[in-house]
Design an enzyme around this catalytic site. Structure first.
Site, short mmCIF file in Angstrom:
data_model
loop_
_atom_site.label_atom_id
_atom_site.label_comp_id
_atom_site.label_asym_id
_atom_site.label_seq_id
_atom_site.Cartn_x
_atom_site.Cartn_y
_atom_site.Cartn_z
N GLU A 1 -49.35 -4.07 -71.85
CA GLU A 1 -49.44 -2.65 -71.50
C GLU A 1 -50.86 -2.13 -71.64
O GLU A 1 -51.09 -1.07 -72.21
CB GLU A 1 -48.47 -1.84 -72.37
N ASP B 1 -36.89 -4.34 -73.33
CA ASP B 1 -37.39 -3.37 -74.32
C ASP B 1 -36.19 -2.97 -75.17
O ASP B 1 -35.11 -3.46 -74.96
CB ASP B 1 -38.02 -2.17 -73.61
N GLU C 1 -35.99 5.44 -79.61
CA GLU C 1 -36.71 5.74 -78.36
C GLU C 1 -35.78 5.83 -77.16
O GLU C 1 -35.91 6.72 -76.33
CB GLU C 1 -37.77 4.65 -78.12
#
Ligand code: GCW
Length: 716
Positions: A282, A355, A383
């Site tokens: 990322e 993820d 999240e």
């Protein structure tokens, strides 16, 4: 209690003004001491009974153990309890042998962990068997804080960082130290023994002299409870902080820079744990920027920290922009490097291949990397599961993951056993959880989010525990002191019936409910925008790379929905060991919970229930909403058994969760219906939102009593 207080007043003949004053004091004080703001977590003050402690050797940890026993002993009043520091070949580091009248451990921290275990058993009514050996599953049980130096927390939903406050606020105060001490004690009480203090998206400035002083201050406090401190580093620190011309891991000047830096760190923190590294992921820099491999980068650092007994945790969360299959990338990049890492390198692998989604199959790297130490990374902060707004007990997710069979070394090669040293002979074993701790008074935002911190610690300690047991413990420890007449055994069972069991039921079902109302049947990553809160299956701005948009993951079209990862698709199934590869590959044997993860499924595909896929999908979304409504009812019935403020707080958040669940259901079903062209089964509740309205809303705000933003959140 109330009557008693009134009688006292009646007995005394005061003037009415004085009476009023006294009344205030009498009523106010006990009420204040009862109020539960959640700050004490699962470590509530109990009415301790006297205990006679016999300790041979007194070390710092054993002194703490004595303190804890005096503070929390609820066993037989006046009993003798012996703390013995003595090695035994049955004991691993931190492990202990329990008996009713003592704890034996080979190291001082084992004595402390044993004492916490005894106190927990006393408070939760669990028996102790004489001679019971208790060892931790993992040597390193670590919290990863995604805390930035400016005090913000990436994916943090419970206030600012407890560690960092920005450049202008570097003074360490007594209040800071008190908080760190409380944090450390809470961790030690569940066996956590390491903390990575800053975000994996690390600023090079974490290693400047000023921040290393703050690191020292934090480490000095955490050490008191046996917590080792670690840092995340930025791989290009030699260039960006040190002013070198590059950060190539094979460049002697770069190696020297790291050597000097590591020496500087160990000078201030002699028991520093090591580094956590997010590299070439990322947008973060890494060895590949210089044509080197992950192994080159990790080994360079590992050699430098080795003389200090440090470790390098190197993350396998890597993927580059792709329209192929992101879920395959970590495996593809890391498998060829198996066996190429030093023995003090641990590859940190997220539980799922993509993820921290509400549900994913386990990452195929577990058990497959046989010559390298691999540690699981799970996410405690929610999240992708409703932030700190939704009540979701993650223990069931982690239990499902740890007990998943990889078949790598035959049946029973669970992820847990592949990573805890039972199957592979590893120099180190470790597990990490991304922390949900912030400056909020109750640390975690949602009162029930504390149960996830607790569950992580308990599973890191014992990866075979059941979520039911963990939920029981957590509820008993966190709430049982709020009942007034606990000493009456009848009242306790009433409490169990009316509070413990129903609340446990909510917790045990909550993750499945979240899967149902957000991403059932193998759906994943269909969030709006980057806040990862509400639904956005339609969200596909052109400027954003494909693998960051929901349509990439759900692939909804007229012919069906789901990501084809079978042999006719991206063949991600091939990364799994047989029989899993074949099981996942065949639409008839693939577990339905992973259906859309592995298959593109036609809308009228017949499910095991006999329903069409479309109907089944509608039922799951509907179930999710109904489950949350049931949680609301159950919680309302628990009023009176829990502190009133906490009751209202949870009630408020459940209301929000119900509305959000409705948004998820309506948004997803109405959008997918534009492809399936099939009706929502007549017997199910009708949507209450319009698709157009939801598509135009900011999904973080839609139920936040905030003015709705006309366009979607553009942040990515
Ligand atoms: O889940 C994603 C998050 C990022 C995070 C990244 C990672 C710290 O959205 O915020 O960055 O994973 O794990 O590195």
């Amino acid at each position: 209690m109330k009557n008693k207080r009134i009688n006292i007043l009646k007995a005394i003949n005061f003037s009415s003004v004085k009476k009023l004053f006294l009344l205030c004091i009498l009523f106010y004080l006990p009420a204040a001491s009862h109020a539960d703001n959640g700050h004490d977590l699962w470590l509530k003050n109990v009415k301790a009974l006297p205990v006679n402690i016999i300790a041979g050797k007194k070390t710092a940890a054993i002194n703490l153990a004595i303190q804890e026993l005096n503070r929390g002993w609820t066993g037989r009043s006046g009993a003798s309890f012996t703390l013995t520091l003595k090695k035994d070949k049955a004991l691993k580091t931190g492990g202990f042998i329990l008996s009713e009248n003592g704890v034996q451990a080979g190291d001082e921290w084992g004595v402390l962990y044993g004492v916490y275990e005894i106190l927990r058993r006393q408070q939760t009514g669990q028996p102790v068997q004489n001679g019971e050996v208790v060892n931790p599953s993992y040597q390193q049980r670590i919290l990863n804080h995604w805390d930035n130096l400016d005090g913000s927390i990436e994916r943090g939903y419970s206030g600012l960082s407890i560690f960092w406050k920005g450049d202008k606020n570097t003074t360490v105060t007594d209040a800071d130290k008190k908080l760190w001490m409380e944090y450390a004690r809470a961790n030690a009480s569940i066996g956590i023994n390491g903390s990575v203090l800053n975000n994996v998206n690390a600023s090079p400035q974490i290693l400047n002299a000023e921040n290393l002083q703050r690191l020292k201050a934090i480490a000095d406090v955490l050490r008191t409870y046996g917590i080792r401190s670690y840092l995340s580093i930025n791989f290009s620190s030699p260039a960006r902080l040190g002013g070198l011309k590059n950060s190539d891991p094979l460049d002697p000047a770069v190696i020297q820079w790291w050597k000097d830096k590591v020496k500087e760190i160990y000078t201030v923190v002699p028991d520093f744990g090591g580094f956590l590294v997010k590299a070439n992921s990322e947008g973060q820099p890494g060895p590949q920027d210089f044509g080197r491999t992950h192994a080159n980068g990790a080994n360079m650092l590992a050699d430098i920290v080795k003389p200090y007994k440090g470790i390098i945790m190197w993350r396998a969360f890597v993927y580059s922009p792709t329209d192929k299959d992101r879920a395959k990338q970590a495996y593809n990049e890391f498998m060829p490097l198996d066996g190429k890492f030093r023995d003090n390198v641990i590859i940190q692998v997220k539980n799922g291949p993509v993820d921290f989604q509400p549900r994913e199959p386990f990452s195929a790297l577990f058990g497959a990397m046989k010559k390298t130490t691999v540690m699981p990374e799970v996410q405690i902060t929610q999240e992708y599961l409703g932030h700190s707004e939704h009540l979701v007990f993650l223990s069931t997710l982690w239990e499902e993951f740890l007990k998943s069979d990889t078949y790598q070394e035959g049946k029973g090669s669970t992820v847990g056993r592949c990573t805890d040293g039972s199957i592979f002979n590893q120099a180190n074993t470790a597990i990490a959880g991304v922390a949900n701790v912030g400056l909020d008074t109750n640390w975690c935002g949602h009162p029930f989010a504390q149960s996830n911190w607790y569950a992580f610690g308990r599973l890191a300690w014992n990866n075979t525990l059941t979520s039911g047991q963990i939920a029981n413990e957590w509820i008993q420890l966190s709430f049982s002191n709020s009942i007034s007449n606990k000493d009456n055994p009848l009242a306790v069972s009433e409490w169990e019936r009316n509070f413990l069991l129903p609340v446990k039921q909510i917790m045990m079902e909550s993750r499945e409910a979240a899967v149902n109302y957000s991403m059932p049947l193998g759906l994943h990553h269909i969030f709006a925008g980057n806040h990862h809160f509400g639904p956005g299956p339609w969200d596909a701005p052109k400027r954003v790379r494909a693998d960051w948009t929901p349509p990439y993951y759900h692939q909804a079209a007229a012919d069906g929905i789901g990501f084809n990862r079978t042999k006719t698709g991206t063949d991600a199934v091939e990364q799994y060991h047989e029989p899993l590869a074949s099981t996942f590959n065949d639409i008839n044997t693939c577990p339905e919970i992973y259906l859309l993860w592995f298959h593109h499924v036609s809308w009228d595909h017949k499910m095991k229930s006999g329903k069409t896929f479309w109907d089944e999908l509608c039922y799951h979304y509907n179930d999710g909403v109904m489950q949350v409504r049931q949680f609301q009812k159950t919680w309302d019935a628990a009023e009176g058994y829990v502190d009133q403020d906490m009751f209202t707080e949870v009630q408020r958040r459940l209301k929000r969760q119900e509305k959000d669940a409705q948004v998820w259901k309506d948004g997803c079903l109405l959008y997918f219906q534009t492809f399936s062209k099939m009706p929502i089964p007549a017997e199910l509740e009708r949507p209450v939102y319009d698709l157009k309205f939801l598509q135009a809303s900011d999904m973080l705000r839609v139920n936040d009593n905030q003015p709705l933003l006309p366009v979607r959140n553009k942040m990515r």
